[in-house]
Design a protein around this motif. Structure first.
Motif, mmCIF file in Angstrom:
data_model
loop_
_atom_site.group_PDB
_atom_site.id
_atom_site.type_symbol
_atom_site.label_atom_id
_atom_site.label_comp_id
_atom_site.label_asym_id
_atom_site.label_seq_id
_atom_site.Cartn_x
_atom_site.Cartn_y
_atom_site.Cartn_z
ATOM 1 N N ILE A 234 0.846 -1.199 0.000
ATOM 2 C CA ILE A 234 0.000 0.000 0.000
ATOM 3 C C ILE A 234 0.877 1.243 0.000
ATOM 4 C CG2 ILE A 234 -1.633 1.361 1.379
ATOM 5 C CD1 ILE A 234 -2.881 -1.311 2.261
ATOM 6 N N GLU A 235 1.969 1.188 0.743
ATOM 7 C CA GLU A 235 2.894 2.323 0.763
ATOM 8 C C GLU A 235 3.513 2.550 -0.606
ATOM 9 O OE1 GLU A 235 3.385 4.501 3.261
ATOM 10 O OE2 GLU A 235 1.740 3.405 4.231
ATOM 11 N N ILE A 236 3.811 1.482 -1.316
ATOM 12 C CA ILE A 236 4.378 1.608 -2.663
ATOM 13 C C ILE A 236 3.361 2.258 -3.601
ATOM 14 C CG2 ILE A 236 5.216 0.337 -4.681
ATOM 15 C CD1 ILE A 236 6.351 -1.755 -2.728
ATOM 16 N N VAL A 237 2.103 1.828 -3.482
ATOM 17 C CA VAL A 237 1.054 2.412 -4.321
ATOM 18 C C VAL A 237 0.886 3.897 -4.002
ATOM 19 C CG1 VAL A 237 -1.385 2.315 -4.922
ATOM 20 C CG2 VAL A 237 -0.136 0.210 -4.537
ATOM 21 N N LYS A 238 0.939 4.249 -2.726
ATOM 22 C CA LYS A 238 0.835 5.653 -2.328
ATOM 23 C C LYS A 238 1.988 6.476 -2.918
ATOM 24 C CE LYS A 238 0.008 6.497 1.997
ATOM 25 N NZ LYS A 238 0.108 6.381 3.475
ATOM 26 N N LYS A 239 3.170 5.878 -2.980
ATOM 27 C CA LYS A 239 4.315 6.558 -3.573
ATOM 28 C C LYS A 239 4.058 6.840 -5.052
ATOM 29 C CE LYS A 239 8.613 7.806 -4.474
ATOM 30 N NZ LYS A 239 9.005 9.229 -4.288
ATOM 31 N N GLY A 240 3.498 5.861 -5.741
ATOM 32 C CA GLY A 240 3.169 6.063 -7.150
ATOM 33 C C GLY A 240 2.152 7.171 -7.339
ATOM 34 N N LEU B 218 0.856 12.819 -8.933
ATOM 35 C CA LEU B 218 0.193 14.095 -8.648
ATOM 36 C C LEU B 218 1.162 15.266 -8.570
ATOM 37 C CD1 LEU B 218 -2.455 12.976 -5.996
ATOM 38 C CD2 LEU B 218 -2.819 13.468 -8.416
ATOM 39 N N THR B 219 2.412 14.993 -8.202
ATOM 40 C CA THR B 219 3.404 16.069 -8.072
ATOM 41 C C THR B 219 4.295 16.185 -9.307
ATOM 42 O OG1 THR B 219 4.962 14.565 -6.955
ATOM 43 C CG2 THR B 219 3.446 15.833 -5.564
ATOM 44 N N ASN B 220 3.981 15.397 -10.328
ATOM 45 C CA ASN B 220 4.755 15.411 -11.572
ATOM 46 C C ASN B 220 6.217 15.037 -11.364
ATOM 47 O OD1 ASN B 220 2.572 16.222 -13.273
ATOM 48 N ND2 ASN B 220 2.829 18.328 -12.533
ATOM 49 N N ALA B 221 6.465 14.208 -10.336
ATOM 50 C CA ALA B 221 7.819 13.718 -10.114
ATOM 51 C C ALA B 221 8.154 12.669 -11.170
ATOM 52 C CB ALA B 221 7.944 13.118 -8.719
ATOM 53 N N LYS B 222 9.437 12.448 -11.379
ATOM 54 C CA LYS B 222 9.847 11.439 -12.345
ATOM 55 C C LYS B 222 9.444 10.062 -11.821
ATOM 56 C CE LYS B 222 13.800 9.544 -14.851
ATOM 57 N NZ LYS B 222 15.262 9.612 -15.093
ATOM 58 N N PRO B 223 8.672 9.299 -12.588
ATOM 59 C CA PRO B 223 8.229 7.979 -12.120
ATOM 60 C C PRO B 223 9.388 7.000 -11.990
ATOM 61 C CG PRO B 223 7.629 8.293 -14.415
ATOM 62 C CD PRO B 223 8.145 9.617 -13.927
ATOM 63 N N ALA B 224 9.286 6.119 -11.006
ATOM 64 C CA ALA B 224 10.325 5.117 -10.783
ATOM 65 C C ALA B 224 10.298 4.031 -11.839
ATOM 66 C CB ALA B 224 10.165 4.496 -9.391
ATOM 67 N N VAL B 225 9.150 3.807 -12.470
ATOM 68 C CA VAL B 225 9.024 2.834 -13.552
ATOM 69 C C VAL B 225 8.162 3.446 -14.646
ATOM 70 C CG1 VAL B 225 9.209 0.871 -11.960
ATOM 71 C CG2 VAL B 225 6.943 1.721 -12.607
ATOM 72 N N THR C 221 5.119 0.222 -19.495
ATOM 73 C CA THR C 221 5.725 -1.104 -19.341
ATOM 74 C C THR C 221 5.025 -1.926 -18.279
ATOM 75 O OG1 THR C 221 7.892 -0.270 -20.017
ATOM 76 C CG2 THR C 221 7.857 -2.350 -18.797
ATOM 77 N N TYR C 222 4.755 -1.297 -17.134
ATOM 78 C CA TYR C 222 4.229 -2.056 -16.003
ATOM 79 C C TYR C 222 2.711 -1.971 -15.840
ATOM 80 C CZ TYR C 222 8.918 -3.148 -14.561
ATOM 81 O OH TYR C 222 10.185 -3.663 -14.528
ATOM 82 N N GLY C 223 2.086 -0.978 -16.448
ATOM 83 C CA GLY C 223 0.631 -0.905 -16.387
ATOM 84 C C GLY C 223 -0.058 -2.149 -16.923
ATOM 85 N N PRO C 224 0.406 -2.683 -18.074
ATOM 86 C CA PRO C 224 -0.233 -3.887 -18.615
ATOM 87 C C PRO C 224 -0.077 -5.126 -17.735
ATOM 88 C CG PRO C 224 0.953 -2.705 -20.339
ATOM 89 C CD PRO C 224 1.334 -2.059 -19.047
#
Length: 236
Positions: free
Chosen positions: A60-66, A71-78, A82-85
């Motif tokens: 849940i914490e990982i999902v919150k990080k995503g 929302l803050t337009n930070a650079k995504p970790a993945v 690629t991983y959405g599918p």
């Protein structure tokens, strides 16, 4: 389940978790406006739908990080492309794991019998009448729940028994109800393949869901085809 639905559910669920862990000002006591209450209800609804992932606190914490990064337009970790599918396969695997564990535990209960199809049959009350054939129409009262106890359908709540041809419902019912005698009651734990399978029955039954039914056989014969549904029928 489509990627868009899963992604929306993840975001909504995470938002709900963030609200739940926010300071007291975000508690239910601060839901002053109708919009506040509707938005909170949105979080509850999406939160229930995302239970299909069986997320751990750490996940849940990982999902919150995503969510925060998005929302803050930070650079995504993945890369989402690629991983959405992979979300659909993840959801399926999690549901199968939870369902298998539930079936194994149910089979160990006193009086439980595992049928060749994988259905777990447990008699709750012995009947004294005849047993139906697959081609018979039966009259029953029943209650259906997910493995987490969430009730998705109940003839008891509708205040009216259901009547339907036994060969016109999910395989778990066709096989399991034939083992009842009139007046009897049983618990049926249905593997996904013997219930609604990979498609589920949205919005209340997720894909690959193991289901639990309590079924009381009231009679054999008669007219009607009130097939058990994923959602209660509207009151007339």
């Amino acid at each position: 389940m489509r990627l868009g639905v899963l992604a929306a559910a993840v975001i909504g669920f995470t938002g709900m978790q963030a609200l739940a862990q926010a300071p007291a000002s975000s508690s239910s006591a601060s839901l002053k406006t109708e919009d506040d209450k509707a938005i909170y209800a949105l979080g509850l609804s999406i939160g229930r739908s995302i239970k299909i992932f069986d997320l751990s606190p750490a996940e849940i914490e990982i999902v919150k990080k995503g969510l925060t990064d998005s929302l803050t337009n930070a650079k995504p970790a993945v890369e989402l492309d690629t991983y959405g599918p992979k979300l659909q396969a993840l959801a399926k695997g999690r549901q199968e794991k939870v369902g298998q564990k539930f079936l194994e535990d149910a089979a160990k209960e006193k009086g439980a019998v595992k049928l060749p199809s994988g259905i777990i049959f447990k008699e709750l009350k012995a009947g004294t009448g005849a047993s139906p054939k697959a081609t018979d129409t039966v009259k029953v009262n029943y209650r259906g729940t997910l493995t987490n106890g969430t009730e998705f359908d109940s003839s008891y709540k509708r205040g009216e028994p259901a009547e339907f041809p036994l060969n016109g419902v999910i395989p778990c019912w066709t096989e399991g109800v034939q083992k009842l005698k009139v007046g009897g009651k049983a618990q049926l734990v249905c593997p996904a393949k013997q219930a609604y399978g990979e498609q589920g029955s949205p919005p209340t039954i997720p894909p690959n869901a193991t289901l639990v039914f309590e079924v009381e056989l009231l009679g054999i014969g008669g007219q009607g085809a009130d097939v058990p549904r994923a959602t209660p029928e509207p009151k007339k």
